[in-house]
Write an enzyme that holds these catalytic residues in place. Structure first.
Site, PDB file in Angstrom:
ATOM      1  N   ALA A  43     -40.374  27.204  28.325  1.00  0.00           N
ATOM      2  CA  ALA A  43     -40.880  26.272  29.342  1.00  0.00           C
ATOM      3  C   ALA A  43     -40.725  26.765  30.793  1.00  0.00           C
ATOM      4  O   ALA A  43     -41.716  26.824  31.531  1.00  0.00           O
ATOM      5  CB  ALA A  43     -40.228  24.908  29.142  1.00  0.00           C
TER       6      ALA A  43
ATOM      7  N   ARG B 168     -51.103  25.523  27.663  1.00  0.00           N
ATOM      8  CA  ARG B 168     -50.209  24.987  26.628  1.00  0.00           C
ATOM      9  C   ARG B 168     -49.825  23.560  27.020  1.00  0.00           C
ATOM     10  O   ARG B 168     -49.421  23.331  28.155  1.00  0.00           O
ATOM     11  CB  ARG B 168     -48.954  25.876  26.483  1.00  0.00           C
ATOM     12  CG  ARG B 168     -49.291  27.292  26.015  1.00  0.00           C
ATOM     13  CD  ARG B 168     -48.048  28.045  25.569  1.00  0.00           C
ATOM     14  NE  ARG B 168     -47.535  27.522  24.322  1.00  0.00           N
ATOM     15  CZ  ARG B 168     -46.351  27.866  23.814  1.00  0.00           C
ATOM     16  NH1 ARG B 168     -45.574  28.713  24.466  1.00  0.00           N
ATOM     17  NH2 ARG B 168     -45.935  27.359  22.668  1.00  0.00           N
TER      18      ARG B 168
ATOM     19  N   ASP C 169     -38.534  21.671  26.123  1.00  0.00           N
ATOM     20  CA  ASP C 169     -39.865  21.851  26.719  1.00  0.00           C
ATOM     21  C   ASP C 169     -40.270  20.650  27.549  1.00  0.00           C
ATOM     22  O   ASP C 169     -41.045  20.766  28.494  1.00  0.00           O
ATOM     23  CB  ASP C 169     -40.903  22.111  25.628  1.00  0.00           C
ATOM     24  CG  ASP C 169     -40.701  23.513  25.097  1.00  0.00           C
ATOM     25  OD1 ASP C 169     -39.871  23.685  24.191  1.00  0.00           O
ATOM     26  OD2 ASP C 169     -41.336  24.442  25.628  1.00  0.00           O
TER      27      ASP C 169
END
Ligand code: MRU
Length: 348
Positions: free
Chosen positions: A47, A88, A238
């Site tokens: 992340a 993403r 994340d």
């Protein structure tokens, strides 16, 4: 120090994590769309590293804009942010970094000079990079206090230097912090199917630092917790919702349930940029579904029969009640997380 991602005069330089541990190859990405593609394809992952890379990609794209007015630059900038935001969906650091770059652009517009705006955007991307390293050092020091001497810590996926701007990492930052505080720590790394971030990346970076690491397959975690002394589980994140529910690499939830059964404290380590107070609970987190070949193949070798149905969620959500503490760069949050995370976010 592992150079996960770097700003250079030729573009954004990244260690190609798809090739580790067998090859250590650095790629120089010379345009924003090459950076976006690298994020999608896991050249860079984790992340905080995704957030840093996106900010650098946006700065790179803005620098290459041929627009001569602020309005032209704005059009290019908006498009680049859109491309970056579609790479993403789960790691909030991506959207956090894009938002910071947007705000920087908004504030810099008053300079009324395209070249100066580009410079301000570049400086902001570098600030995001530097702040990530500082944040991980800080959370490493806070987390170190939770790790006893002579500890064995189990981790899942890779939340180390490779998943951040470099240097310490988050979950591995806690381990490095404890070692730097004079404690002895050994690590058990889940291999982390299907992309093998544990066996390929965590084992690689810990070995580089001479930190003892033992790799197990994911389905061994319960047996290991039952038969060996595991003092803590530390994982990265994340996206952390306002109530503490935490999205992290697929399999984390299973590890958290096992930790509860074996009365092992389960810690999440993440910088404040991973906390998304805009969402109430983990139910609102989008889980990325990745290509089926990640499951059916290992590299080019096919394991499952042709045409097999595959489900490949890249992340899962660990409910807050399984989490003993969330270790951030501003301190350690404990339940009730709505209150403790909000308080940390209001600090400074
Ligand atoms: O798919 P990945 O490799 O990007 O997933 C990474 C993880 O789940 C990490 O644990 C998380 O991003 C924290 S990294 C400090």
């Amino acid at each position: 120090m592992i150079k996960t991602v770097e700003w250079t005069k030729d573009g954004v330089r990244m260690l190609d994590q798809r090739l580790l541990p067998s090859e250590e190859i650095y790629l120089t990405l010379r345009s924003y769309d090459e950076v976006a593609e690298a994020i999608k394809k896991l050249v860079v992952r984790g992340a905080p590293a995704i957030g840093v890379s996106a900010a650098m990609g946006i700065a790179l794209g803005a620098n290459q804009s041929v627009g001569t007015s602020i309005a032209d630059l704005q059009d290019d900038f908006d498009y680049i942010c859109k491309v970056m935001g579609a790479t993403r969906p789960t790691a909030v650091n991506l959207f956090w970094a894009i938002e910071r770059m947007r705000k920087t652009f908004e504030d810099a517009k008053s300079l009324e000079d395209v070249e100066q705006v580009k410079k301000v955007l570049t400086d902001e991307a570098l600030a995001i990079f530097n702040e990530d390293i500082t944040a991980n050092r800080a959370l490493g020091a806070f987390g170190a206090e939770l790790i006893p001497d002579n500890a064995t810590v189990l981790t899942h996926c890779n939340a180390g230097a490779l998943a951040t701007a470099g240097d310490y990492g988050t979950a591995l930052g806690v381990i490095r912090g404890a070692i730097d505080a004079g404690k002895r720590v050994a690590v058990i790394a889940d291999e982390t199917r299907p992309v093998l971030q544990g066996s390929r990346l965590t084992a690689w970076e810990l070995a580089k630092d001479n930190i003892p690491v033992t790799v197990i397959t994911d389905n061994m975690a319960g047996h290991v917790m039952k038969t060996q002394k595991i003092d803590a589980v530390v994982v990265g994140a994340d996206r952390i919702a306002a109530n503490g529910d935490t999205a992290n690499k697929i399999g984390t939830y299973m590890v958290a349930v096992l930790a509860k059964e074996h009365r092992i404290p389960f810690y999440v380590a993440a910088p404040m940029s991973t906390i998304d107070l805009a969402i109430g609970s983990g139910d609102d987190i989008t889980i990325e579904e990745r290509e089926s070949t990640e499951v059916t193949h290992i590299k080019d070798h096919q394991l499952a029969p042709e045409g097999t149905n595959v489900h490949n969620p890249a992340f899962d959500v660990t409910p807050n009640q399984l989490i003993a503490a969330i270790i951030t760069d501003r301190g350690v949050a404990r339940a009730p997380f709505e209150k403790s995370l909000k308080e940390l976010s209001e600090q400074r």
